[in-house]
Design an enzyme around this catalytic site. Structure first.
Site, short mmCIF file in Angstrom:
data_model
loop_
_atom_site.label_atom_id
_atom_site.label_comp_id
_atom_site.label_asym_id
_atom_site.label_seq_id
_atom_site.Cartn_x
_atom_site.Cartn_y
_atom_site.Cartn_z
N GLN A 52 -15.65 2.19 -5.63
CA GLN A 52 -14.93 1.04 -5.07
C GLN A 52 -13.44 1.36 -5.06
O GLN A 52 -12.65 0.57 -4.55
CB GLN A 52 -15.18 -0.21 -5.92
CG GLN A 52 -16.65 -0.62 -5.95
CD GLN A 52 -16.89 -1.66 -7.03
OE1 GLN A 52 -16.70 -2.85 -6.81
NE2 GLN A 52 -17.33 -1.22 -8.20
N ARG A 81 1.24 1.80 -3.65
CA ARG A 81 -0.01 2.31 -4.24
C ARG A 81 -0.16 3.81 -3.93
O ARG A 81 -0.57 4.59 -4.74
CB ARG A 81 -1.24 1.58 -3.69
CG ARG A 81 -1.22 0.07 -3.81
CD ARG A 81 -1.77 -0.41 -5.14
NE ARG A 81 -0.82 -0.30 -6.24
CZ ARG A 81 0.25 -1.09 -6.37
NH1 ARG A 81 0.54 -2.03 -5.50
NH2 ARG A 81 1.06 -0.93 -7.40
N THR A 140 -16.59 -0.94 -13.80
CA THR A 140 -16.49 -2.02 -12.80
C THR A 140 -17.00 -3.32 -13.40
O THR A 140 -18.00 -3.32 -14.11
CB THR A 140 -17.26 -1.69 -11.50
OG1 THR A 140 -17.30 -2.87 -10.68
CG2 THR A 140 -18.67 -1.19 -11.73
N SER A 141 -16.30 -4.41 -13.09
CA SER A 141 -16.71 -5.71 -13.62
C SER A 141 -17.88 -6.29 -12.82
O SER A 141 -18.40 -7.34 -13.17
CB SER A 141 -15.53 -6.67 -13.58
OG SER A 141 -15.14 -6.90 -12.24
N HIS A 145 -14.53 0.82 -0.36
CA HIS A 145 -13.42 -0.07 -0.02
C HIS A 145 -12.26 0.65 0.67
O HIS A 145 -11.14 0.15 0.65
CB HIS A 145 -12.94 -0.78 -1.29
CG HIS A 145 -13.97 -1.73 -1.85
ND1 HIS A 145 -13.94 -2.21 -3.13
CD2 HIS A 145 -15.08 -2.28 -1.27
CE1 HIS A 145 -14.99 -3.02 -3.33
NE2 HIS A 145 -15.69 -3.06 -2.22
N TYR A 181 0.82 -1.22 0.00
CA TYR A 181 0.00 0.00 0.00
C TYR A 181 0.86 1.27 0.00
O TYR A 181 0.42 2.29 -0.52
CB TYR A 181 -1.03 -0.04 1.15
CG TYR A 181 -2.09 -1.10 0.86
CD1 TYR A 181 -3.12 -0.84 -0.04
CD2 TYR A 181 -1.99 -2.38 1.40
CE1 TYR A 181 -4.05 -1.83 -0.36
CE2 TYR A 181 -2.92 -3.37 1.08
CZ TYR A 181 -3.94 -3.09 0.20
OH TYR A 181 -4.85 -4.07 -0.13
N ASP A 204 -8.27 5.23 -4.59
CA ASP A 204 -7.51 6.44 -4.92
C ASP A 204 -8.34 7.68 -4.59
O ASP A 204 -9.50 7.58 -4.19
CB ASP A 204 -7.08 6.41 -6.41
CG ASP A 204 -8.27 6.45 -7.37
OD1 ASP A 204 -9.12 7.35 -7.22
OD2 ASP A 204 -8.34 5.59 -8.28
P1 OAD Z 1 -12.13 -4.85 -12.13
O1 OAD Z 1 -10.68 -4.87 -12.47
O2 OAD Z 1 -12.77 -6.10 -11.70
O3 OAD Z 1 -12.97 -4.30 -13.38
C1 OAD Z 1 -12.55 -3.17 -14.10
C2 OAD Z 1 -13.57 -2.83 -15.16
O4 OAD Z 1 -13.14 -1.63 -15.80
C3 OAD Z 1 -13.74 -3.88 -16.26
O5 OAD Z 1 -15.13 -4.10 -16.52
C4 OAD Z 1 -13.06 -3.25 -17.47
O6 OAD Z 1 -13.63 -3.62 -18.72
C5 OAD Z 1 -13.30 -1.77 -17.20
N1 OAD Z 1 -12.36 -0.85 -17.87
C6 OAD Z 1 -11.10 -1.09 -18.32
N2 OAD Z 1 -10.59 0.02 -18.89
C7 OAD Z 1 -11.55 0.99 -18.80
C8 OAD Z 1 -11.62 2.35 -19.19
N3 OAD Z 1 -10.61 2.97 -19.81
N4 OAD Z 1 -12.77 3.03 -18.94
C9 OAD Z 1 -13.82 2.43 -18.32
N5 OAD Z 1 -13.80 1.14 -17.93
C10 OAD Z 1 -12.67 0.43 -18.16
O7 OAD Z 1 -12.30 -3.68 -11.03
P2 OAD Z 1 -13.51 -3.39 -10.04
O8 OAD Z 1 -14.80 -3.86 -10.60
O9 OAD Z 1 -13.40 -1.98 -9.62
O10 OAD Z 1 -11.48 -4.36 -4.03
O11 OAD Z 1 -13.12 -4.29 -8.80
C11 OAD Z 1 -13.89 -4.24 -7.64
C12 OAD Z 1 -13.04 -4.48 -6.42
O12 OAD Z 1 -12.30 -5.67 -6.57
C13 OAD Z 1 -11.98 -3.44 -6.16
O13 OAD Z 1 -12.50 -2.32 -5.46
C14 OAD Z 1 -10.97 -4.16 -5.35
C15 OAD Z 1 -10.93 -5.43 -6.16
O14 OAD Z 1 -10.46 -6.55 -5.55
C16 OAD Z 1 -10.67 -4.42 -2.97
O15 OAD Z 1 -9.47 -4.26 -3.04
C17 OAD Z 1 -11.37 -4.71 -1.68
#
Ligand code: OAD
Length: 235
Positions: free
Chosen positions: A86, A56, A176-177, A104, A53, A89
């Protein structure tokens, strides 16, 4: 003013140079999530986790909000905007968003290892002191730990996030995925008939009864398109 509630994930910050978690080359491919984002990983090797961290946090000093963050902040001129993120930053805040809920945790904060959610022990770090050392203590005498919600830990901010989601007149999902709960379940609290938009360059599997208006673009381009749509339909 209409309530615009926006749920963001790692894709929101991708164009700022912060890598996502689950895309190819993402953070969880390089650092095992069990090691750096669980209470068990922290117990097994706290120094490694503190250091992860620190890295980060250091990265925050070299990145800037992207156009997507900035356009979202600008929408506050026309809507009552709540950002539920989520992301750990601080790019939404630095872009000017004034109402940001961090589900988070926040990289810029540290807390007690024993009572991480006790507000008495949560402390904001100044950029010149972003590095936490093994042996640095919280006010209860325990090791200072990152103010991050790790897998398996409670998500206290979800209650507030649900309240805002229930009050949304327009709901937007960006980058977000939708793999991680409870964040991914927020869509279920959006009232029936409320317009839902989703910005992501890739297909995202959404299970909900809502009709989703998909903008298949990155955060910056997608926000431009969304801004035009919102201005045409709701202002
Ligand atoms: P993910 O890495 O799972 O998903 C990222 C999403 O962003 C995907 O759907 C990509 O297609 C999309 N993406 C990629 N490039 C992009 C761009 N330029 N513009 C818009 N979208 C784009 O990340 P999160 O869903 O945020 O938690 O993950 C959720 C949580 O899982 C995080 O907060 C973290 C992680 O483990 C903790 O650390 C507790």
């Amino acid at each position: 003013m209409k309530n615009l509630v926006v749920l963001t994930g790692a894709g929101m910050s991708a164009e700022s140079g912060i890598s996502t978690f689950r895309d190819a080359g993402g953070l969880w491919e390089r650092y095992p999530v069990e090691q750096v984002a669980t209470p068990e990983g922290y117990a097994a090797n706290p120094k490694l986790v503190i250091n992860f961290y620190n890295e980060r946090r250091k990265q925050l000093l070299s990145v800037q909000p992207n156009k997507g963050h900035l356009l979202l902040a600008e929408l506050e001129n026309q809507f009552k905007v709540t950002v539920i993120t989520q992301n750990v930053d601080n790019l939404h805040e630095r872009a000017g968003s004034r109402n940001v809920i961090h589900l988070h945790g926040e990289l810029t904060k540290v807390t007690s290892s024993l009572q991480p959610n006790n507000p008495k022990f949560i402390r904001e770090l100044r950029p010149e002191n972003y590095e936490v050392h093994w042996g640095d203590k919280a006010d209860d005498g325990s090791q200072l730990r990152p103010f991050i919600v790790w897998f398996g830990e409670p998500v206290p901010m979800i209650e507030k996030a649900i309240e805002y989601t229930e009050s949304a007149d327009i709901f937007v999902i960006i980058g977000t995925s939708l793999n991680v709960y409870p964040a991914a379940g927020l869509l279920n609290y959006v009232r029936p008939g409320v317009p839902v938009y989703l910005i992501d360059p890739k297909e995202v599997k959404v299970t909900s009864g809502h009709k989703i208006n998909v903008i298949r673009k990155g955060a910056s381009e997608g926000m431009e398109e969304l801004k035009n749509v919102l201005q045409k339909e709701f202002v």
